[in-house]
Write an enzyme that holds these catalytic residues in place. Sequence first.
Site, PDB file in Angstrom:
ATOM      1  N   LYS A 191      -4.392   2.281   2.774  1.00  0.00           N
ATOM      2  CA  LYS A 191      -5.262   1.755   3.835  1.00  0.00           C
ATOM      3  C   LYS A 191      -6.192   2.859   4.329  1.00  0.00           C
ATOM      4  O   LYS A 191      -7.401   2.797   4.131  1.00  0.00           O
ATOM      5  CB  LYS A 191      -4.443   1.166   4.980  1.00  0.00           C
ATOM      6  CG  LYS A 191      -3.664  -0.096   4.554  1.00  0.00           C
ATOM      7  CD  LYS A 191      -2.217   0.113   4.699  1.00  0.00           C
ATOM      8  CE  LYS A 191      -1.297  -1.042   4.414  1.00  0.00           C
ATOM      9  NZ  LYS A 191      -1.687  -2.267   3.862  1.00  0.00           N
ATOM     10  N   TRP A 218       6.421  -6.555   9.088  1.00  0.00           N
ATOM     11  CA  TRP A 218       6.800  -5.300   8.419  1.00  0.00           C
ATOM     12  C   TRP A 218       8.010  -4.646   9.067  1.00  0.00           C
ATOM     13  O   TRP A 218       8.849  -4.060   8.372  1.00  0.00           O
ATOM     14  CB  TRP A 218       5.607  -4.349   8.332  1.00  0.00           C
ATOM     15  CG  TRP A 218       4.619  -4.832   7.303  1.00  0.00           C
ATOM     16  CD1 TRP A 218       3.374  -5.338   7.531  1.00  0.00           C
ATOM     17  CD2 TRP A 218       4.825  -4.917   5.873  1.00  0.00           C
ATOM     18  NE1 TRP A 218       2.788  -5.720   6.345  1.00  0.00           N
ATOM     19  CE2 TRP A 218       3.652  -5.480   5.317  1.00  0.00           C
ATOM     20  CE3 TRP A 218       5.879  -4.586   5.019  1.00  0.00           C
ATOM     21  CZ2 TRP A 218       3.503  -5.710   3.937  1.00  0.00           C
ATOM     22  CZ3 TRP A 218       5.737  -4.815   3.639  1.00  0.00           C
ATOM     23  CH2 TRP A 218       4.557  -5.369   3.125  1.00  0.00           C
ATOM     24  N   ASP A 222       6.821   3.599  10.773  1.00  0.00           N
ATOM     25  CA  ASP A 222       6.028   3.158   9.631  1.00  0.00           C
ATOM     26  C   ASP A 222       4.582   3.112  10.118  1.00  0.00           C
ATOM     27  O   ASP A 222       4.216   2.226  10.889  1.00  0.00           O
ATOM     28  CB  ASP A 222       6.514   1.772   9.184  1.00  0.00           C
ATOM     29  CG  ASP A 222       5.651   1.172   8.075  1.00  0.00           C
ATOM     30  OD1 ASP A 222       4.650   1.807   7.678  1.00  0.00           O
ATOM     31  OD2 ASP A 222       5.980   0.055   7.616  1.00  0.00           O
TER      32      ASP A 222
HETATM   33  C1  LIG Z   1       2.933  -1.649   7.864  1.00  0.00           C
HETATM   34  C2  LIG Z   1       3.271  -1.716   6.410  1.00  0.00           C
HETATM   35  N1  LIG Z   1       4.433  -1.225   5.985  1.00  0.00           N
HETATM   36  C3  LIG Z   1       4.780  -1.257   4.693  1.00  0.00           C
HETATM   37  C4  LIG Z   1       3.954  -1.805   3.740  1.00  0.00           C
HETATM   38  C5  LIG Z   1       4.390  -1.833   2.311  1.00  0.00           C
HETATM   39  O1  LIG Z   1       3.664  -0.864   1.619  1.00  0.00           O
HETATM   40  P1  LIG Z   1       3.809  -0.688   0.045  1.00  0.00           P
HETATM   41  O2  LIG Z   1       3.284  -1.935  -0.566  1.00  0.00           O
HETATM   42  O3  LIG Z   1       2.983   0.534  -0.224  1.00  0.00           O
HETATM   43  O4  LIG Z   1       5.246  -0.470  -0.265  1.00  0.00           O
HETATM   44  C6  LIG Z   1       2.715  -2.319   4.136  1.00  0.00           C
HETATM   45  C7  LIG Z   1       1.822  -2.896   3.120  1.00  0.00           C
HETATM   46  O5  LIG Z   1       0.799  -3.429   3.376  1.00  0.00           O
HETATM   47  C8  LIG Z   1       2.370  -2.279   5.510  1.00  0.00           C
HETATM   48  O6  LIG Z   1       1.205  -2.772   5.927  1.00  0.00           O
END
Ligand SMILES: Cc1ncc(COP(=O)(O)O)c(C=O)c1O
Length: 361
Positions: free
Chosen positions: A197, A103, A173
């Site tokens: 989550k 991520w 994040d």
């Molecule tokens: C740490 C992290 N950042 C970003 C995201 C992306 O999130 P979204 O699908 O809501 O854009 C996720 C998705 O699981 C994630 O676990």
Amino acid sequence: MGERAYNFGAGPAMMPDAVIERVAREWQDFRGEGYSAMELGHRSEHFADILARAKADLRALLDVPESHHILFLHGGATPHFAMVPLNLAQPGESADYIHTGYWSDKAMAEASALVNVRIAASAADSEFDRVPDRAGWQLDPAAAYVHICSNETIGGVEYDGDPDTGNVPLVADMSSNILSRPIDVARYGLIYAGAQKNIGPAGLAIVIVRDDLLERVRAGVPSVMKYARHVEWDSMYNTPAAFAIWVAGLVFEHVRKAGGVTEMARISVEKAQKIYAAIDASSLYINRIQPASRSRMNVPFFLREPRLEQRFLDGARRRGLLNLKGHRATGGMRASLYNAMPLAGAQALADYMTEFERKNG
Ligand SMILES: Cc1ncc(COP(=O)(O)O)c(C=O)c1O
């Protein structure tokens, strides 16, 4: 409703029973108004009250100082990979990123078209088995911000606290560990998190942003991507995700009643220890993350004999232990242990892992 399963999915993830029951009760007749919760209008007094309470509860839960605004936005976490550089850095400026896995990598890739991405520390050389030690970070004092992913949902790597980046704003994040422990919000310039989550329905994102950073937005950024615009409109620049915000508010209320983030932190450690103990006592399961960086939220593990994986998943499913298959990028298994996963769920999985190994190991 059939028997309640333990849903170990990484997100959209398990929600607290009390919240599901409340939503079911008000689904058809919201607060006795004769309309569905899905029809809740954002101009209604009900929604004004819901938004105000959700913000106040989140502020109280994370002890968010008055210097920081709380926003409820659409589109999940991903838009912020681009919105952060667009709002906090001028073209040509550089920003420091800490590279800890999938991520943080996504955030860097998206930002690299908008800002000069500097990797100030990376665990790539050790296959992302840890959060790089803070002492070794090569931070640039002139960077527009420092970006971290506080919990790598796929890799199962988590920071054990809030790193100090001095005067350079820290951006995190926190999609997969927000509300799972107390944080020092004052250390952060900006926090973003997809809701799916620990907070509520997918598609909603929470942003906590320090007021003085709002003016850094570069020229030409569309209104819907400007944090300042959303602050000005109190998250109602366009139609807010009213239903999702209502549910998020119910979760905040629930977490407060359950003892707040300090209690979430205590239970999270207990749940994670059960699974890591089952792994460490075993010769079948493998988790290769350094102990100090092991995530309390997402526990990835592999079976030494991949041919047993489907049997493991089938047996788990028969016991109501669902969605343990790992991310497609890594394979293997992953147990997500967000706030709504009861201790009994973690115990049931640990027991199953031990029994499965006894029968198949
Ligand atoms: C740490 C992290 N950042 C970003 C995201 C992306 O999130 P979204 O699908 O809501 O854009 C996720 C998705 O699981 C994630 O676990």
